[in-house]
Structure formats: structure tokens, C-alpha cells
Design a protein around this motif. Structure first.
Motif, short mmCIF file in Angstrom:
data_model
loop_
_atom_site.label_atom_id
_atom_site.label_comp_id
_atom_site.label_asym_id
_atom_site.label_seq_id
_atom_site.Cartn_x
_atom_site.Cartn_y
_atom_site.Cartn_z
N GLU A 35 0.83 -1.32 0.24
CA GLU A 35 -0.01 0.05 0.04
C GLU A 35 0.84 1.12 -0.03
O GLU A 35 0.40 2.36 -0.03
N ASN A 36 2.20 1.09 0.28
CA ASN A 36 3.05 2.43 0.05
C ASN A 36 4.34 1.99 -0.35
O ASN A 36 4.77 0.64 -0.61
N GLY A 37 5.04 2.70 -0.81
CA GLY A 37 6.51 2.76 -1.32
C GLY A 37 7.49 1.99 -0.64
O GLY A 37 8.15 1.19 -1.23
N VAL A 38 7.44 2.23 0.65
CA VAL A 38 8.26 1.36 1.61
C VAL A 38 8.24 0.06 1.32
O VAL A 38 9.09 -0.95 1.48
N SER A 50 10.15 -9.61 -11.71
CA SER A 50 10.55 -9.23 -12.85
C SER A 50 9.92 -7.81 -13.38
O SER A 50 10.44 -6.79 -14.14
N ILE A 51 8.52 -7.45 -12.77
CA ILE A 51 7.81 -6.30 -13.08
C ILE A 51 7.19 -5.79 -11.83
O ILE A 51 6.69 -6.63 -10.84
N VAL A 52 7.33 -4.42 -11.74
CA VAL A 52 6.60 -3.85 -10.62
C VAL A 52 5.78 -2.85 -11.10
O VAL A 52 5.88 -1.97 -12.02
N ILE A 53 4.43 -2.86 -10.98
CA ILE A 53 3.19 -1.86 -11.28
C ILE A 53 3.08 -0.99 -9.98
O ILE A 53 2.69 -1.58 -9.04
N THR A 54 3.20 0.27 -10.36
CA THR A 54 3.21 1.21 -9.14
C THR A 54 2.49 2.37 -9.33
O THR A 54 2.26 3.07 -10.52
N ASP A 55 1.47 2.98 -8.41
CA ASP A 55 0.80 4.24 -8.71
C ASP A 55 1.91 5.39 -8.07
O ASP A 55 2.87 5.03 -7.60
N ILE A 56 1.65 6.54 -8.71
CA ILE A 56 2.55 7.63 -8.64
C ILE A 56 2.33 8.33 -7.25
O ILE A 56 3.38 8.40 -6.60
N LEU A 66 10.29 5.47 -5.46
CA LEU A 66 10.25 3.91 -5.39
C LEU A 66 10.75 3.44 -6.53
O LEU A 66 11.70 2.61 -6.76
N ILE A 67 10.53 4.24 -8.03
CA ILE A 67 11.00 3.88 -9.15
C ILE A 67 12.57 4.21 -9.24
O ILE A 67 13.30 2.93 -9.49
N LYS A 68 13.03 5.04 -8.44
CA LYS A 68 14.45 5.59 -8.54
C LYS A 68 14.91 4.37 -7.39
O LYS A 68 16.21 4.00 -7.93
N SER A 69 14.57 3.91 -6.45
CA SER A 69 15.22 3.00 -5.53
C SER A 69 15.35 1.67 -6.39
O SER A 69 16.26 0.95 -5.99
N ILE A 70 14.27 1.20 -7.05
CA ILE A 70 14.09 0.28 -7.84
C ILE A 70 15.32 0.08 -8.76
O ILE A 70 15.98 -0.84 -8.91
#
Length: 543
Positions: A35-38, A50-56, A66-70
Motif C-alpha cells: 500500500e506504500n512505496g516502503v 521481473s515487473i513492478v506496477i506502481t501508482d504515482i 520507489l522507481i528510483k530506488s528500484i
């Protein structure tokens, strides 16, 4: 199947996306939601999707962070951004961070899978490319290893001059520059226990030495291993010190350290021979030939390393004379094999090899020829007896003969011949059994046809069968449990008993028909066997 993690602060969105993906039967699987980026980043590091689907927009840690950390953690992970229209500026920033795809809310399942399949195609190509690159790198490394081995074999064969050795060595990333050189041939005595397969094969052993050399040998010694034969390798030692005694000491200490570990962990050890040390790189090939000469003479290793110069000094003190084959021992060996006396045959073989081991290095060619002749004499003896285990039917012997004159040692020859002799003894056992049965049958037939011959004896029977009477006597007793004379006597008495039942035949005629010219002596023998005279026997029958 590609694994997916979904990060969105709306529980309904997470559940709908996960359900659609998992129930689609496609090549994707949701393995976690957050439910959150952490929480999402923690799952990424734990599950490596292989894939991460994330809300902004998410609490604690937003989608962009989150995208930068990934990307920092694993750039190969593909990211898909889901965003509302009013957040499109964020989506652009995400694209700048290297996000793979984005979806604008609301979107249909078909749009989601269109994006996922584009990513799948990308991942498929990426995996295929990685495999091809790995395959190419492995092939390059493999080709380099073979090139290095080919180069080193040419060096020990003396195919290069000094300048060529240095130049060709650079081409295959091998540096042979040193102040002193020595070549050795080593064998690992592989056991049959749990670790037997781990150290089996010359290539495996060569690789094994390449890996452990720095751990056990003095840092001033460079070592190059070349696969040689089964469980054997050639080692080229390149030293930085011109002191030959110290050079050999470092080599022997290294082998001793290896043996301490191998005996502890593998219950086996390394033994070998060394050629002389030379300060010219071109003389590596001479050192190899010396090692090979010493190798051929080795019957067993009483020490870890045998040096060529030690054997040469011993030879120089021996009187040089004409060497002959141990013919009496060879005849004894053949006899024991033919009689299936396995232990005696192996003892005779050991004596033959001890005799050959005492010969100097300069006689090894004579020894090699003599051993090959011995193999064929054994084979010929078996063939004459009707055996089916000739030289060319034994794979081990064929393999040994193919390489014997080039690489064969007395130790190896003894091992091969021991196996062959044991199998030949087994073959002779079968032959002798059949032959014994045939001899007994023929002797019995001769007895039946010579019952009337008063002079018939084992000497005459043996002569007709072309065997010695001692051999026939031994075989007959062994197979029937009776001596020849006892059997002949019994058969004469049994035939006499049957003939006495016929009243038309006179006792004198019966005696003559079974080899008794003296009727009184026949009656005495009959009574001894049946406890009654022929006349008394007829009276019992009422004749």
C-alpha cells in the motif's frame, strides 16, 4: 512465468489488478502487493520480481521515489506506472527515470495486458541476449583454455624456439618467463569412495591443480597444468630462483602440502616424477622427456616424488650388460594361469615386474617390447585352449597397448596385466571344467571298450587322449571321486555280475571278457567285491 509486485494505496485497485492478472491464465503471476512505496521496496528486495506496477501518489514513499530506488537496486526490473489524468506531469518524470510503460486511470484489462505483453517481449529478448552473450563468453573461455593447452603441449614437445614460446604465450595469456624450469608427470590415485568421481579424469585433475596451486606452492613458482592421460597430468614449474636445490625443495613441499589435504578430505594422494631443472625455456621439452623416461620405469611410489637425476645416478652405478627376459618366471606365470591358480599367477607377475623395475632407464624400450610379447603369449595360450578372451576382446588391454610405448609406466602395465590375468584365469577355469568333463567321459568310454584287455591301464588311456597320465589321473579322481584303477575294477565287477545271470556263459568265458585270464584270480576279486564267489552267486540265483 514473469512475477509481478503491485504498489497502490487503494486496496480495491490492488485486489482488482492482482485478480485479473492471476486469473488470466497468462504468463504472469502477482507475488506481492503493497500500500506504500516502503513496503513495496521491501518486497522487491525480498522477492526480486521481473515487473513492478506502481501508482504515482502513495503515502510514506511515493511512486517516483520507489522507481528510483528500484533502478538503484536492480535496473533490469521493469516498472509500469499507473496514474490519473491530473497526475500526468508525474508520469513524465517517471518516464525520465527509466520507467518502462505507463497506464492512465481508468484503463481496461485489455490495455493492462497489452502493456504486460510488450514488457514480456522485451524481457524475452533480454534473456535470449543474455544467454547468447554468456554462451559466447563461455565459448571464448573454452577456446582460450584449449588454445592454452595446445600451446603448452607444443612447448613440452619442443615445437617452439625460445622467442616463439614467449610470443605465442602472450597470444594465449600465458607467461612462461622465469629463471628456472622443470617438468613433472603426476598421477592422482583415485579411490572408490564418496569423492571418487570428484577427482576422476585428467581434465578435472588439471583444473584442480590450476585452482589450488597458489594456495600450496611458493609464490615464486608459477605452475601450468596440462591434461595427460586418465588421472594423470603434466605440470610445468617456472621458478624465480636459479638455485635448483631450493627450486626442487619448494616443489616437493607444495606436493607434500597437497597430499596432506587430499589424504584428509579425499583419502587419496598425488605421486609423480620430475625431470631435471633447466635455466633455458627451450629445455622444458628435455625436462619433459626425462620425466617421461622416469615415469615409464616406476613400478610403485615409495615416496611422493621420484626425480629423474636420482634414477640416473642409480643406473650409472649399475653394471651395464645384456638384459634378458625372466623366461622361467614367464613360464611359471603361464602355467599358473592355465591351471587357474590366480594368487600364484599374480605372485609370478609381481616378480616379473620387480625384475624389470631393476633395469636401467636405457632398457625401458626392451622392457616395453617384452611386456607386449607377454600379453600376446598369454592371449595365444588362451586361444589354443579354446578361450574367448583374446587381446582384441579386452578393452582395457587394447587401450593400454595403444598408448603403452608412448606413455605407459610399469605401474600401469602391472595394473592392466593383473586385471587381464584374473579374467584369463576365470576363462581357463571354464575351459578346464569343460575339458575335465570331456577327459572323464573319454576315459570311461575307453574303459568300456577295453574291459577285456587285461593290460589296459591309465598310461594307455592317457596316451590315446594325448595327455600326461598324471594329469588324467588327477582330473579323473577330482571329477569322479574314484581313482582310475578303482573305477576300472568296479566296472569289471559290475559287468561280471550281469554276465553271470546268463546260464549259457561259462565263468571262464566271463573272466576273459572282463580282462581276467586267471579264473581263480577273477573269483578271488569277485568275492572281495561282492562277498561271494561267482559260483556261490549263481547258486543264489538258482542257476
Amino acid at each position: 512465468m514473469y512475477q509481478i509486485i503491485i504498489a497502490d494505496d487503494e486496496e480495491d485497485v490492488r485486489e482488482i489488478l492482482a485478480r485479473n492478472i492471476n486469473q488470466s491464465g497468462k504468463e504472469f503471476q502477482v507475488i506481492g502487493t503493497a500500500e506504500n512505496g516502503v513496503d513495496a521496496l521491501r518486497l522487491v528486495k525480498e522477492l526480486n520480481p521481473s515487473i513492478v506496477i506502481t501508482d504515482i501518489c502513495m503515502p510514506v514513499l511515493g511512486g517516483l521515489e520507489l522507481i528510483k530506488s528500484i533502478q538503484d537496486f536492480d535496473p533490469s526490473i521493469k516498472t509500469v506506472v499507473i496514474s490519473g489524468h491530473d497526475e500526468f506531469s508525474y508520469a513524465k518524470k517517471a518516464m525520465a527515470l527509466g520507467v518502462t510503460e505507463y497506464l492512465l486511470k481508468p484503463f481496461l484489462p485489455e490495455e493492462l495486458f497489452e502493456v504486460l505483453y510488450k514488457i514480456k517481449d522485451n524481457l524475452d529478448h533480454q534473456i535470449a541476449l543474455t544467454k547468447n552473450i554468456t554462451k559466447m563468453q563461455n565459448q571464448i573461455e573454452k577456446n582460450l583454455i584449449y588454445s592454452q593447452e595446445r600451446f603448452l603441449k607444443k612447448v613440452i614437445e619442443g615445437s617452439y624456439q625460445e622467442s616463439e614460446i614467449i610470443l605465442e604465450g602472450e597470444n594465449v595469456q600465458i607467461d612462461l618467463t622465469a629463471k628456472v624450469y622443470c617438468t613433472g608427470i603426476f598421477k592422482v590415485s583415485v579411490n572408490t569412495g564418496h569423492h571418487a568421481k570428484e577427482l576422476n579424469g585428467d581434465r578435472v585433475i588439471a583444473d584442480f591443480f590450476s585452482i589450488i596451486k597458489e594456495q600450496y606452492f611458493d609464490p615464486e613458482i608459477k605452475i601450468y597444468a596440462i591434461s595427460f592421460e586418465e588421472n594423470q597430468i603434466v605440470l610445468i614449474f617456472c621458478g624465480a630462483c636459479r638455485n635448483h636445490l631450493l627450486f626442487f625443495k619448494h616443489i616437493e613441499q607444495g606436493i607434500e602440502k597437497i597430499n596432506e589435504s587430499m589424504e584428509r578430505y579425499y583419502h587419496t594422494k598425488v605421486n609423480g616424477v620430475l625431470g631435471n631443472a633447466y635455466e633455458s625455456i627451450e629445455k622444458i621439452s628435455i625436462s619433459y622427456q626425462e620425466a617421461l623416461s622416469a615415469w615409464k620405469r616406476v613400478l610403485d611410489f615409495k615416496v611422493n616424488i621420484v626425480r629423474y637425476d636420482e634414477g640416473k645416478k642409480r643406473n650409472d652405478t649399475e653394471e651395464i650388460g645384456i638384459r634378458q627376459k625372466p623366461k622361467e618366471l614367464e613360464l611359471s606365470l603361464l602355467l599358473h594361469i592355465q591351471m587357474n591358480r590366480r594368487e600364484k599367477a599374480l605372485e609370478a607377475l609381481q616378480e616379473i615386474f620387480v625384475s624389470y623395475a631393476s633395469y636401467g632407464i636405457e632398457y625401458m624400450e626392451f622392457v616395453n617390447v617384452s611386456l607386449v610379447e607377454l600379453v600376446f603369449r598369454i592371449s595365444e595360450s588362451l586361444a589354443k585352449a579354446g578361450g574367448n578372451l583374446g587381446v582384441w576382446e579386452d578393452d582395457k588391454v587394447i587401450h593400454y597397448l595403444k598408448r603403452h610405448f608412448t606413455y605407459g609406466s610399469l605401474m600401469e602395465a602391472k595394473s592392466v596385466l593383473e586385471d587381464y590375468i584374473i579374467r584369463c584365469c576365470e576363462e581357463f577355469s571354464i575351459i578346464n571344467e569343460k575339458q575335465s568333463e570331456k577327459i572323464v567321459y573319454n576315459v570311461k568310454m575307453l574303459i568300456e571298450n577295453n574291459l577285456s584287455n587285461e593290460e589296459f591301464n591309465i598310461e594307455e588311456a592317457s596316451a590315446q587322449l594325448f595327455f600326461s597320465h598324471n594329469y588324467v589321473r588327477q582330473v579323473f579322481k577330482q571329477k569322479t571321486g574314484e581313482s582310475f584303477n578303482d573305477y576300472l575294477f568296479r566296472r569289471r565287477m559290475e559287468v561280471a555280475l550281469e554276465l553271470l545271470k546268463n546260464p549259457s556263459q561259462k565263468i571262464r568265458e566271463i573272466a576273459l571278457s572282463i580282462g581276467y585270464s586267471n579264473q581263480r584270480y577273477f573269483a578271488s576279486c569277485f568275492k572281495k567285491y561282492y562277498n561271494c564267489t561267482p559260483t556261490e552267486y549263481r547258486e543264489k540265483l538258482g542257476i
